[in-house]
Write a protein that holds these residues in place. Sequence first.
Motif, PDB file in Angstrom:
ATOM      1  N   ARG A 147     -21.758  77.083 -65.852  1.00  0.00           N
ATOM      2  CA  ARG A 147     -22.445  76.063 -65.118  1.00  0.00           C
ATOM      3  C   ARG A 147     -21.981  75.299 -64.239  1.00  0.00           C
ATOM      4  NH1 ARG A 147     -24.605  72.603 -68.356  1.00  0.00           N
ATOM      5  NH2 ARG A 147     -22.919  72.504 -70.055  1.00  0.00           N
ATOM      6  N   MET A 148     -20.989  75.635 -63.738  1.00  0.00           N
ATOM      7  CA  MET A 148     -20.249  74.671 -62.724  1.00  0.00           C
ATOM      8  C   MET A 148     -20.023  75.293 -61.218  1.00  0.00           C
ATOM      9  SD  MET A 148     -16.530  72.906 -62.980  1.00  0.00           S
ATOM     10  CE  MET A 148     -16.949  72.726 -64.702  1.00  0.00           C
ATOM     11  N   CYS A 149     -20.537  74.604 -60.309  1.00  0.00           N
ATOM     12  CA  CYS A 149     -20.311  75.132 -58.713  1.00  0.00           C
ATOM     13  C   CYS A 149     -19.277  73.946 -58.158  1.00  0.00           C
ATOM     14  CB  CYS A 149     -21.578  75.414 -58.149  1.00  0.00           C
ATOM     15  SG  CYS A 149     -21.153  75.729 -56.493  1.00  0.00           S
ATOM     16  N   ARG A 150     -18.128  74.357 -57.760  1.00  0.00           N
ATOM     17  CA  ARG A 150     -17.205  73.289 -57.221  1.00  0.00           C
ATOM     18  C   ARG A 150     -17.271  73.539 -55.495  1.00  0.00           C
ATOM     19  NH1 ARG A 150     -11.860  72.302 -60.538  1.00  0.00           N
ATOM     20  NH2 ARG A 150     -12.470  70.184 -60.114  1.00  0.00           N
ATOM     21  N   TYR A 151     -17.478  72.542 -54.850  1.00  0.00           N
ATOM     22  CA  TYR A 151     -17.456  72.776 -53.165  1.00  0.00           C
ATOM     23  C   TYR A 151     -16.321  71.913 -52.900  1.00  0.00           C
ATOM     24  CZ  TYR A 151     -19.867  68.061 -53.538  1.00  0.00           C
ATOM     25  OH  TYR A 151     -20.102  66.722 -53.949  1.00  0.00           O
ATOM     26  N   LYS A 152     -15.996  72.237 -51.636  1.00  0.00           N
ATOM     27  CA  LYS A 152     -14.896  71.574 -50.781  1.00  0.00           C
ATOM     28  C   LYS A 152     -15.776  70.378 -50.040  1.00  0.00           C
ATOM     29  CE  LYS A 152     -12.151  75.591 -49.876  1.00  0.00           C
ATOM     30  NZ  LYS A 152     -11.432  76.611 -48.969  1.00  0.00           N
ATOM     31  N   GLY A 153     -15.009  69.293 -49.891  1.00  0.00           N
ATOM     32  CA  GLY A 153     -15.527  68.188 -49.160  1.00  0.00           C
ATOM     33  C   GLY A 153     -16.119  67.004 -50.143  1.00  0.00           C
ATOM     34  N   LEU A 154     -16.989  66.355 -49.228  1.00  0.00           N
ATOM     35  CA  LEU A 154     -17.552  65.205 -49.906  1.00  0.00           C
ATOM     36  C   LEU A 154     -19.113  65.424 -49.900  1.00  0.00           C
ATOM     37  CD1 LEU A 154     -15.433  62.202 -48.661  1.00  0.00           C
ATOM     38  CD2 LEU A 154     -14.973  63.336 -51.246  1.00  0.00           C
ATOM     39  N   LYS A 155     -19.731  64.544 -50.584  1.00  0.00           N
ATOM     40  CA  LYS A 155     -21.215  64.725 -50.467  1.00  0.00           C
ATOM     41  C   LYS A 155     -21.774  64.016 -49.039  1.00  0.00           C
ATOM     42  CE  LYS A 155     -22.793  60.315 -52.692  1.00  0.00           C
ATOM     43  NZ  LYS A 155     -21.717  59.518 -52.753  1.00  0.00           N
ATOM     44  N   GLU A 156     -20.828  63.110 -48.710  1.00  0.00           N
ATOM     45  CA  GLU A 156     -21.165  62.476 -47.389  1.00  0.00           C
ATOM     46  C   GLU A 156     -21.237  63.509 -46.247  1.00  0.00           C
ATOM     47  OE1 GLU A 156     -20.018  59.145 -49.940  1.00  0.00           O
ATOM     48  OE2 GLU A 156     -19.013  61.209 -49.408  1.00  0.00           O
ATOM     49  N   SER A 157     -20.208  64.569 -46.276  1.00  0.00           N
ATOM     50  CA  SER A 157     -20.547  65.551 -45.419  1.00  0.00           C
ATOM     51  C   SER A 157     -21.983  66.139 -45.384  1.00  0.00           C
ATOM     52  CB  SER A 157     -19.812  66.982 -45.761  1.00  0.00           C
ATOM     53  OG  SER A 157     -18.356  66.178 -46.009  1.00  0.00           O
ATOM     54  N   VAL A 158     -22.991  66.285 -46.307  1.00  0.00           N
ATOM     55  CA  VAL A 158     -24.009  66.712 -46.287  1.00  0.00           C
ATOM     56  C   VAL A 158     -25.113  65.925 -45.169  1.00  0.00           C
ATOM     57  CG1 VAL A 158     -26.431  67.102 -47.493  1.00  0.00           C
ATOM     58  CG2 VAL A 158     -23.934  67.841 -48.438  1.00  0.00           C
ATOM     59  N   TYR A 159     -25.131  64.344 -45.500  1.00  0.00           N
ATOM     60  CA  TYR A 159     -26.075  63.695 -44.686  1.00  0.00           C
ATOM     61  C   TYR A 159     -25.454  63.180 -43.389  1.00  0.00           C
ATOM     62  CZ  TYR A 159     -23.863  59.630 -47.747  1.00  0.00           C
ATOM     63  OH  TYR A 159     -23.300  58.787 -48.467  1.00  0.00           O
ATOM     64  N   ALA A 160     -24.240  63.486 -43.099  1.00  0.00           N
ATOM     65  CA  ALA A 160     -23.232  63.117 -41.914  1.00  0.00           C
ATOM     66  C   ALA A 160     -23.456  64.321 -40.808  1.00  0.00           C
ATOM     67  CB  ALA A 160     -22.143  62.724 -42.245  1.00  0.00           C
ATOM     68  N   MET A 161     -24.033  65.439 -41.377  1.00  0.00           N
ATOM     69  CA  MET A 161     -23.691  66.689 -40.584  1.00  0.00           C
ATOM     70  C   MET A 161     -24.343  66.813 -39.196  1.00  0.00           C
ATOM     71  SD  MET A 161     -26.561  69.184 -42.292  1.00  0.00           S
ATOM     72  CE  MET A 161     -25.541  69.348 -43.792  1.00  0.00           C
ATOM     73  N   ASN A 162     -25.246  65.512 -39.093  1.00  0.00           N
ATOM     74  CA  ASN A 162     -25.881  65.742 -37.913  1.00  0.00           C
ATOM     75  C   ASN A 162     -25.592  64.521 -37.099  1.00  0.00           C
ATOM     76  OD1 ASN A 162     -27.372  68.155 -38.117  1.00  0.00           O
ATOM     77  ND2 ASN A 162     -28.848  67.017 -39.459  1.00  0.00           N
ATOM     78  N   PHE A 163     -24.783  63.553 -37.557  1.00  0.00           N
ATOM     79  CA  PHE A 163     -24.337  62.395 -37.081  1.00  0.00           C
ATOM     80  C   PHE A 163     -23.438  62.757 -35.900  1.00  0.00           C
ATOM     81  CE2 PHE A 163     -21.191  59.018 -36.611  1.00  0.00           C
ATOM     82  CZ  PHE A 163     -21.961  57.786 -36.267  1.00  0.00           C
TER      83      PHE A 163
END
Length: 222
Positions: A147-163
């Motif tokens: 029940r776990m999915c591990r991802y690389k990076g930080l959550k900030e990468s999601v909302y900074a992708m278009n910055f």
Amino acid sequence: MVWIDLVTAPDVCFFAPIIQGLNAKQIPIWLTARKHLEVPELCRQYDLQPDIIDTFYGKNKLTKVLSLLLRGFKLWRAARTKTLKIAFTYVSRPAVIVCKLIGIDHLTSFDYEKGELSLTCRLSRMVYVPEELEMKVLTGFGLTQGRMCRYKGLKESVYAMNFTPSKDDLEREGIDLDKVIFVVRMSSLYTNYCSGAPDFDRDLLIYLAGHEGTQVVALPRY
């Protein structure tokens, strides 16, 4: 229909591009939010129109329990009128309980090792966490590998992708690029993982600002 519940200001920033992607695929969304600090203002900034359901009751244990019960009831009452298939939140405890009551899967994510996460982890269908979090901490919350999915990076990468950084933005805020810039992220007063250190913050800001040729940019937190 996908249900997304926005509890804190970072939730809005995190889910804004996700909501944009769901809208592009014409997937219906029921968006709810808690009236707390900058959440409503950020929603307006991102042109989001959530149903505002309840508010923040305080950070001590008694008010947290009160908030869980009252907001959970209000969310449950509203959710019964929707045709929901799945929910995705950034640790919304009332939402995960409502999902259990109405019989839909709940997906969640978090990126910290301290806090009251056992309830959310045990009741969620899938939990998305950074690879940097230690496995023993995650299993301590009741998470299993399935029940776990591990991802690389930080959550900030999601909302900074278009910055796109721009010097114009800095100059508009009065930042002198000829000086040494110190960016200080202030201690939080409300987060589970930080008890706050206002005296330390004050002394640090005074020290940094007291040097010629420096400029301090303080980012407040709540």
